[in-house]
Motif scaffolding. Structure first.
Motif, PDB file in Angstrom:
ATOM      1  N   GLU A 176      -9.152   2.637   3.871  1.00  0.00           N
ATOM      2  CA  GLU A 176      -8.679   1.622   2.925  1.00  0.00           C
ATOM      3  C   GLU A 176      -8.508   0.325   3.710  1.00  0.00           C
ATOM      4  N   ARG A 177      -9.550  -0.473   3.741  1.00  0.00           N
ATOM      5  CA  ARG A 177      -9.526  -1.715   4.523  1.00  0.00           C
ATOM      6  C   ARG A 177      -9.378  -2.925   3.603  1.00  0.00           C
ATOM      7  N   LYS A 178      -8.617  -3.876   4.084  1.00  0.00           N
ATOM      8  CA  LYS A 178      -8.417  -5.093   3.304  1.00  0.00           C
ATOM      9  C   LYS A 178      -9.766  -5.797   3.124  1.00  0.00           C
ATOM     10  N   SER A 179     -10.056  -6.204   1.904  1.00  0.00           N
ATOM     11  CA  SER A 179     -11.331  -6.863   1.654  1.00  0.00           C
ATOM     12  C   SER A 179     -11.314  -8.273   2.222  1.00  0.00           C
ATOM     13  N   VAL A 208      -9.756  -1.012  -3.029  1.00  0.00           N
ATOM     14  CA  VAL A 208     -10.461  -1.923  -2.120  1.00  0.00           C
ATOM     15  C   VAL A 208     -11.938  -1.518  -2.041  1.00  0.00           C
ATOM     16  N   GLU A 222     -11.453 -11.019  -0.565  1.00  0.00           N
ATOM     17  CA  GLU A 222     -10.214 -11.270  -1.308  1.00  0.00           C
ATOM     18  C   GLU A 222      -9.308 -12.160  -0.495  1.00  0.00           C
ATOM     19  N   ALA A 223      -9.331 -11.948   0.804  1.00  0.00           N
ATOM     20  CA  ALA A 223      -8.495 -12.756   1.676  1.00  0.00           C
ATOM     21  C   ALA A 223      -8.827 -14.238   1.504  1.00  0.00           C
ATOM     22  N   ARG A 231     -10.701  -9.846   9.712  1.00  0.00           N
ATOM     23  CA  ARG A 231      -9.831  -8.751   9.275  1.00  0.00           C
ATOM     24  C   ARG A 231      -8.490  -9.250   8.756  1.00  0.00           C
ATOM     25  N   GLY A 232      -8.527 -10.358   8.040  1.00  0.00           N
ATOM     26  CA  GLY A 232      -7.308 -10.865   7.416  1.00  0.00           C
ATOM     27  C   GLY A 232      -6.337 -11.524   8.371  1.00  0.00           C
TER      28      GLY A 232
END
Lengths: 601, 103
Positions: A213-216, A143, A219-220, A354-355
């Protein structure tokens, strides 16, 4: 009428000094607790100091003609020349390559980035490298949050290595020259800066597992089911008068209709039997690309204004992703309640946080720092324009720059400027002005590009900071604090240096580092003089401490720039930033003492 | 809100005399009155709109209902319609199937 407050009041400080202290405390509080622009805060502060008689007219205006301000502004023109002739992009392409392991990637990124950063603006590098890092993350199957923070830390640590790498160094050098008549060399800070850089990089690689490790968020947008899109029914839509069910707009591929708003915003029940009318806004939740296909299949449009005919829509639009800046005035507001779309001819399509799915129409979402917004913009929208960039940070910043003869010319101009100033043939001011003029003369950038590249806000806050520093020195506060430090740690010069550096290091985590530098310069200078040593090494240590702003996203522009794209939380910066800040500051002090043995006055 | 419309059927023509507004305040009541005429051979619906100054989406829903559901493609006529209402009908995209007349 001018006021004069010479009366000694309390603890040996005059009224002027107390007014200055109150002003500084207010500035710090306003910067921490409000979203007021830094430049405005600084200008108001120096205005207060002027009307209360702390500063006279000449002193109040001195910040605007300071060499630091001019050099910083002119240097931005030199950077524009490098950027628009493709020098930086060429370097990115040829230096970076594509590593196959995460650890290798960290080194392959941090080493060249920090080296470039010694000569190029930290903010510009962060913007340019941001896209490369994003691509790397995808290819390394990780990520972006695992790479963004090391990148901005490397950018900042590298920036300290030369006088032109960061404006705080320019401030110190300029104030030092004003105070002593002596000039600092372009590479005076190189050895301690480079040592800090090496130690910092080794530390980051060693503790790489601490990197979050954060969700991009981006990409979401590409593949998630968690976003909302608002589509509008034009007045000539063939589905008008049909029910939502009959028109095939109720159950759609890739998502669900979650709300309908007619032209007059009258409440309406979401039902398959509701009639479709021109001006309806249909809010869908689901997979964005599939929902956006309704534009083609059902003649819908993404728009915030009423469109009477499909002919009004052309293909000159593209989707752009933006993040809400940390100090954006959009925070706490909705896009629907702002004039952003109208002013910039762009349209909000979707919002993500944040997704997590936001169960509301995008335009009605109350925005937070770091929110990810998807806009439909005219292709020529200048997303770097200062009024827009102050609210939103567009991530898909891309420039197609033609590599040609001017690429070589701009590189030569930069190289000559560095050599001449490093060898003290010309002053830093003369060198940068000459380089900027050459960039324009050889058409490495246009006048407009040059002017657009100058951050007038940054220059204003820089000018304000310098005046504030002058007030701190003039009113005797600096001397008083220097005495206080000496009374606490004794006259041992290393401890004095370390004490002031640690104080600057703490404050720079919360306040812009240029302001901290201007405020701490007179304190460090006085402290060095009081213990009887030449101030230059002390000030070099201050450069490193004031730049060690790694622990919060608000501490420095590069930190803020990756907050949204990395999907970071505030605490992510603290986990790795706090130990890094302490290590770099202590290493900086030690390296300065090793490289520049302290000399008695 | 007090009922400010009147519905009459003469042969295959349904006439609706409207008041100052057709909105959420009265459109559901008008819809109720129209429901019994569904599939009753209405060929023409005439709205007398001389006094009508406000038309909301609820009112538009009633007009669309008359066109789409009351019977098979009846003619819709507006009599003495003012400019503001014409604009609304334009925006919602239903002006094309309405005939406008003066009394």
């Amino acid at each position: 009428m001018e006021l004069h407050n010479d009366m000694i009041l309390l603890w040996g400080l005059s009224t002027d000094a107390w007014i200055t202290i109150a002003t500084v405390i207010t500035i710090i509080a306003v910067m921490l607790l409000t979203k007021v622009r830094t430049d405005a805060v600084m200008l108001i502060a120096i205005s207060v100091l002027f009307v209360t008689g702390v500063l006279d007219a000449k002193e109040m205006c001195s910040g605007f003609s300071a060499g630091t301000v001019v050099v910083t502004g002119v240097l931005a023109v030199v950077m524009a020349g490098l950027r628009y002739t493709g020098v930086l992009q060429w370097m990115l392409k040829h230096i970076f390559g594509l590593p196959d392991r995460y650890t290798t990637a960290l080194l392959r990124m941090m080493v060249p980035v920090s080296m470039l950063s010694a000569f190029v603006s930290n903010t510009m590098l962060t913007i340019l490298f941001g896209n490369v890092v994003k691509r790397w993350a995808r290819k390394l199957n990780t990520v972006p949050s695992k790479l963004y923070l090391p990148m901005v830390y490397a950018v900042q640590m590298g920036g300290v290595c030369t006088l032109i790498g960061t404006s705080t160094n320019i401030v110190v050098a300029d104030l030092y020259e004003n105070a002593t008549g002596k000039t600092m060399n372009m590479f005076s800070i190189l050895v301690p800066g480079a040592l800090c850089l090496v130690v910092g990089i080794v530390f980051i690689v060693a503790v790489r597992r601490w990197l979050p490790e954060r969700k991009s968020p981006e990409e979401a947008f590409e593949a998630a089911f968690d976003y909302t899109v608002e589509l509008l029914v034009p007045s000539d839509n063939p589905n008008i008068c049909k029910t939502l069910g009959e028109a095939g707009l109720f159950h759609v591929k890739g998502g669900n209709l979650i709300a309908i708003r007619h032209f007059d915003h009258d409440p309406s029940v979401l039902s398959e039997d509701e009639f479709v009318m021109g001006g309806d806004r249909l809010v869908y939740a689901g997979q964005i690309d599939e929902i956006l296909e309704l534009k083609e299949t059902h003649n819908l449009v993404v728009s915030d204004h009423h469109i009477r005919s499909m002919n009004e829509i052309n293909n000159n639009y593209e989707l752009r992703i933006a993040f809400v800046n940390f100090y954006s005035k959009l925070i706490g507001k909705t896009i629907g309640g702002s004039t952003l779309e109208r002013d910039n001819n762009m349209v909000l399509v979707a919002v993500a946080r944040r997704g997590k799915r936001i169960e509301a129409a995008p335009r009605e979402v109350e925005l937070q720092a770091g929110d990810t917004l998807l806009f439909e913009c005219p292709r020529k929208t200048n997303t770097c324009a200062e009024h827009l960039a102050s609210m939103l940070q567009f991530s898909d910043f891309h420039e197609v720059v033609k590599i040609g003869p001017n690429t070589i010319i701009s590189s030569l101009i930069m190289t000559v400027m560095m050599i001449l100033t490093a060898m003290n043939v010309v002053s830093l001011l003369y060198g940068t002005v000459l380089a900027a003029l050459s960039m324009l003369l050889f058409r490495c950038c246009t006048i407009n590009q040059a002017m657009d590249s100058i951050s007038w806000r940054a220059l204003m806050s820089l000018a304000g900071s310098i005046v504030l520093g002058m007030a701190i020195a003039k009113t005797g506060i600096a001397q008083k604090i220097a005495f206080a430090v000496i009374s606490m740690v004794g006259t041992q010069p290393i401890l004095v240096m370390l004490g002031v550096c640690l104080a600057a290091m703490l404050i720079t985590q919360l306040v812009e580092n240029v302001a901290v530098t201007a405020m701490f310069f007179p304190i460090m200078y006085q402290a060095a003089v009081q213990v009887g040593y030449e101030p230059a090494p002390f000030l070099l240590a201050l450069m490193i401490a004031a730049n060690a702003s790694y622990s919060t996203p608000i501490a420095a522009s590069p930190n803020m720039l990756v907050y949204g794209p990395g999907g970071y939380r505030f605490s992510d910066y603290m986990r790795i930033g706090i130990p890094l800040t302490v290590i770099v500051t202590i290493t900086g002090v030690a390296a300065v003492i090793l490289a520049y043995p302290l000399v008695k006055l | 809100m007090e009922k400010d419309f009147e519905v009459k059927k003469e042969g295959s023509v349904l006439t609706v005399a409207l008041g100052e507004e057709l909105s959420t305040a009265n459109a559901p009541a008008l819809m109720e009155e129209l429901l019994p005429f569904k599939d009753q051979g209405v060929e023409k619906v005439v709205f007398y709109a001389k006094n009508l100054t406000h038309l909301s989406s609820s009112g538009v829903r009633v007009i669309i209902y008359c066109k789409q559901k009351l019977s098979v493609n009846p003619e819709i006529v507006f009599v003495d319609c003012n400019e503001e209402i014409l604009d609304v009908l334009d925006i919602v995209g239903i002006r094309s199937f309405i005939t406008f007349e003066k009394s």
